[in-house]
Design a protein around this motif. Structure first.
Motif, PDB file in Angstrom:
ATOM      1  N   ASN A  54       9.350  -9.222  -9.038  1.00  0.00           N
ATOM      2  CA  ASN A  54       8.523  -8.017  -9.179  1.00  0.00           C
ATOM      3  C   ASN A  54       7.106  -8.214  -8.649  1.00  0.00           C
ATOM      4  O   ASN A  54       6.149  -7.618  -9.141  1.00  0.00           O
ATOM      5  CB  ASN A  54       8.481  -7.542 -10.635  1.00  0.00           C
ATOM      6  N   ILE A  55       6.980  -9.071  -7.644  1.00  0.00           N
ATOM      7  CA  ILE A  55       5.693  -9.198  -6.969  1.00  0.00           C
ATOM      8  C   ILE A  55       5.472  -7.990  -6.065  1.00  0.00           C
ATOM      9  O   ILE A  55       4.376  -7.436  -5.992  1.00  0.00           O
ATOM     10  CB  ILE A  55       5.620 -10.514  -6.171  1.00  0.00           C
ATOM     11  N   TYR A  56       6.514  -7.578  -5.382  1.00  0.00           N
ATOM     12  CA  TYR A  56       6.482  -6.318  -4.642  1.00  0.00           C
ATOM     13  C   TYR A  56       6.894  -5.186  -5.572  1.00  0.00           C
ATOM     14  O   TYR A  56       7.645  -5.388  -6.523  1.00  0.00           O
ATOM     15  CB  TYR A  56       7.438  -6.348  -3.452  1.00  0.00           C
ATOM     16  N   SER A  57       6.412  -3.990  -5.277  1.00  0.00           N
ATOM     17  CA  SER A  57       6.812  -2.805  -6.024  1.00  0.00           C
ATOM     18  C   SER A  57       7.905  -2.068  -5.263  1.00  0.00           C
ATOM     19  O   SER A  57       8.345  -2.511  -4.209  1.00  0.00           O
ATOM     20  CB  SER A  57       5.596  -1.888  -6.246  1.00  0.00           C
ATOM     21  N   VAL A  58       8.327  -0.933  -5.798  1.00  0.00           N
ATOM     22  CA  VAL A  58       9.392  -0.150  -5.171  1.00  0.00           C
ATOM     23  C   VAL A  58       8.867   1.235  -4.788  1.00  0.00           C
ATOM     24  O   VAL A  58       7.877   1.719  -5.330  1.00  0.00           O
ATOM     25  CB  VAL A  58      10.593   0.011  -6.118  1.00  0.00           C
ATOM     26  N   LYS A 108       0.793  -1.224   0.000  1.00  0.00           N
ATOM     27  CA  LYS A 108       0.000   0.000   0.000  1.00  0.00           C
ATOM     28  C   LYS A 108       0.831   1.282   0.000  1.00  0.00           C
ATOM     29  O   LYS A 108       0.307   2.352  -0.293  1.00  0.00           O
ATOM     30  CB  LYS A 108      -0.965   0.007   1.189  1.00  0.00           C
ATOM     31  N   ARG A 109       2.118   1.219   0.319  1.00  0.00           N
ATOM     32  CA  ARG A 109       2.954   2.410   0.265  1.00  0.00           C
ATOM     33  C   ARG A 109       4.030   2.286  -0.803  1.00  0.00           C
ATOM     34  O   ARG A 109       5.144   2.794  -0.653  1.00  0.00           O
ATOM     35  CB  ARG A 109       3.588   2.668   1.642  1.00  0.00           C
ATOM     36  N   GLN A 110       3.675   1.611  -1.876  1.00  0.00           N
ATOM     37  CA  GLN A 110       4.639   1.389  -2.943  1.00  0.00           C
ATOM     38  C   GLN A 110       4.237   2.126  -4.214  1.00  0.00           C
ATOM     39  O   GLN A 110       3.057   2.354  -4.479  1.00  0.00           O
ATOM     40  CB  GLN A 110       4.757  -0.111  -3.251  1.00  0.00           C
ATOM     41  N   THR A 111       5.228   2.503  -5.004  1.00  0.00           N
ATOM     42  CA  THR A 111       4.959   3.006  -6.339  1.00  0.00           C
ATOM     43  C   THR A 111       4.967   1.834  -7.300  1.00  0.00           C
ATOM     44  O   THR A 111       5.236   0.711  -6.908  1.00  0.00           O
ATOM     45  CB  THR A 111       6.012   4.049  -6.746  1.00  0.00           C
ATOM     46  N   MET A 112       4.698   2.092  -8.575  1.00  0.00           N
ATOM     47  CA  MET A 112       4.353   0.997  -9.464  1.00  0.00           C
ATOM     48  C   MET A 112       5.252   0.863 -10.680  1.00  0.00           C
ATOM     49  O   MET A 112       4.877   0.267 -11.677  1.00  0.00           O
ATOM     50  CB  MET A 112       2.892   1.160  -9.894  1.00  0.00           C
ATOM     51  N   TYR A 113       6.458   1.403 -10.622  1.00  0.00           N
ATOM     52  CA  TYR A 113       7.395   1.204 -11.724  1.00  0.00           C
ATOM     53  C   TYR A 113       7.879  -0.240 -11.731  1.00  0.00           C
ATOM     54  O   TYR A 113       8.137  -0.832 -10.682  1.00  0.00           O
ATOM     55  CB  TYR A 113       8.617   2.107 -11.577  1.00  0.00           C
ATOM     56  N   ASP A 114       8.032  -0.779 -12.937  1.00  0.00           N
ATOM     57  CA  ASP A 114       8.624  -2.114 -13.049  1.00  0.00           C
ATOM     58  C   ASP A 114       9.801  -2.035 -14.033  1.00  0.00           C
ATOM     59  O   ASP A 114      10.823  -1.460 -13.716  1.00  0.00           O
ATOM     60  CB  ASP A 114       7.581  -3.133 -13.487  1.00  0.00           C
ATOM     61  N   ARG A 115       9.641  -2.559 -15.216  1.00  0.00           N
ATOM     62  CA  ARG A 115      10.744  -2.566 -16.173  1.00  0.00           C
ATOM     63  C   ARG A 115      10.917  -1.190 -16.824  1.00  0.00           C
ATOM     64  O   ARG A 115       9.935  -0.538 -17.187  1.00  0.00           O
ATOM     65  CB  ARG A 115      10.476  -3.612 -17.245  1.00  0.00           C
ATOM     66  N   ILE A 116      12.161  -0.775 -16.957  1.00  0.00           N
ATOM     67  CA  ILE A 116      12.466   0.477 -17.647  1.00  0.00           C
ATOM     68  C   ILE A 116      13.596   0.258 -18.645  1.00  0.00           C
ATOM     69  O   ILE A 116      14.404  -0.663 -18.486  1.00  0.00           O
ATOM     70  CB  ILE A 116      12.864   1.607 -16.668  1.00  0.00           C
ATOM     71  N   LYS A 117      13.628   1.095 -19.675  1.00  0.00           N
ATOM     72  CA  LYS A 117      14.769   1.178 -20.578  1.00  0.00           C
ATOM     73  C   LYS A 117      15.210   2.636 -20.610  1.00  0.00           C
ATOM     74  O   LYS A 117      14.399   3.523 -20.911  1.00  0.00           O
ATOM     75  CB  LYS A 117      14.397   0.730 -21.998  1.00  0.00           C
ATOM     76  N   ILE A 118      16.463   2.865 -20.266  1.00  0.00           N
ATOM     77  CA  ILE A 118      16.998   4.232 -20.310  1.00  0.00           C
ATOM     78  C   ILE A 118      18.267   4.219 -21.155  1.00  0.00           C
ATOM     79  O   ILE A 118      19.029   3.261 -21.125  1.00  0.00           O
ATOM     80  CB  ILE A 118      17.282   4.776 -18.898  1.00  0.00           C
TER      81      ILE A 118
END
Length: 328
Positions: free
Chosen positions: A107-111, A35-45
């Motif tokens: 990635n079951i938990y978010s960051v 409940k206190r997590q953001t929802m980013y997962d895979r990124i390409k930079i």
């Protein structure tokens, strides 16, 4: 407002089934974490040539990653940083990886937003490059919802999104358009299939994942000045992505919450099943109008018996939609 709370987002699955879906007994620990997590997962930079330092040496960068390998052409290579792929060339460096997997191994938990910043800054330090200035060319934004029923039941309620191509296989549903992919799938089934279920971790039996992927084309439309890695932990940028995530959900056409609540015993004969399929199809379109205004009106090879056949079909549709004819 630095975090996304689960309560306003639970309407996603609540609206799909018209009932309370969170199972507090089986998922209390999971939800307390989420409940206190953001929802980013895979990124390409990607750090392009104009942002690379003058003393940039791709050989030195490659030497600092795990399992570094030089390409056959000899003009670059790749390796891994915390499971994410680092690709180096003479004029660019790209990172492609899941932020939760970099932190937790899954990635079951978010960051948290602070975790996003810490990871990007540590990546920059380890590579010796300002990866925080890299352009974001791909980002997945997702959340795992603990639900009370197998996710396939909710997937079957999804009809589609206007102007997006509808795809689906196994336990997933995809809706695609240039630069965007909307995806729903059974998260527990996925991790079991890949044999990546975390050990010593309690998770709910059913997790429905809603995932929105932005490619560079859509990111450029949303963020006129572009999006850099440092913007990922910026609260304003974060909430812009949240609003997009919610907006795409609002566009989804769904079937009524009770359309799948039927038992096999309700089909006393094949006609009962035919009637049910007519009802299901009519939920996604006006079936009677489609037959009349499209199939019948623009038919080829017109025959004298067509009008009679059209009347029979319309009568069958009317019978199927008759609430008094037997099926729940």
């Amino acid at each position: 407002m630095g975090y996304v709370y689960i309560s306003p987002l639970v309407k996603l699955v609540w609206a799909m089934h018209n009932r309370v879906l969170i199972n507090p007994k089986k998922s209390k620990i999971f939800m307390n974490h989420q409940k206190r997590q953001t929802m980013y997962d895979r990124i390409k930079i990607r750090l392009n040539a104009d942002k690379l330092p003058k003393n940039y040496d791709w050989h030195a960068v490659l030497a600092g990653v795990d399992n570094g390998c030089i390409l056959t052409e000899g003009n670059g290579g790749y390796g891994y940083w915390r499971g994410g792929k680092v690709s180096v060339k003479e004029d660019s460096v790209m990172f492609d990886g899941s932020l939760p997997k970099c932190l937790y191994g899954h990635n079951i938990y978010s960051v948290r937003l602070s975790d996003v910043k810490s990871l990007i800054m540590q990546l920059s330090k380890d590579l010796g490059l300002p990866m925080y200035d890299a352009d974001v060319i791909y980002v997945e934004f997702a959340h795992n919802f603990a639900v009370s029923q197998p996710p396939v039941k909710y997937l079957n309620m999804l009809i589609g999104i206007p102007k997006l191509k509808n795809n689906g296989w196994d336990s997933s549903r995809y809706f695609d358009k240039c630069g965007v992919r909307v995806k729903f799938y059974d998260k527990v089934a996925e991790v079991k299939k890949k044999k990546k279920l975390p050990k010593c971790m309690t998770i709910p039996p059913y997790l429905l994942r809603y995932e929105l992927t932005f490619h560079s084309k859509r990111l450029k439309e949303i963020f006129k000045d572009g999006l850099t890695a440092r913007d990922l932990w910026n609260k304003k940028s974060f909430w812009i992505i949240v609003s997009e995530w919610l907006w795409y959900y609002e566009q989804i056409d769904t079937r009524p919450g009770n359309c799948m609540d039927i038992d096999f015993s309700a089909f006393d004969g094949i006609k009962d099943f035919q009637k049910w399929t007519v009802c299901m199809l009519n939920d996604s379109m006006n079936l009677s109008s489609f037959v009349k205004d499209t199939l019948f009106r623009y038919r080829s090879n017109r025959r004298t018996k067509d009008r009679s056949r059209h009347r029979q079909i319309q009568n069958f549709i009317a019978y199927g939609m008759d609430e008094k004819s037997g099926l729940p």
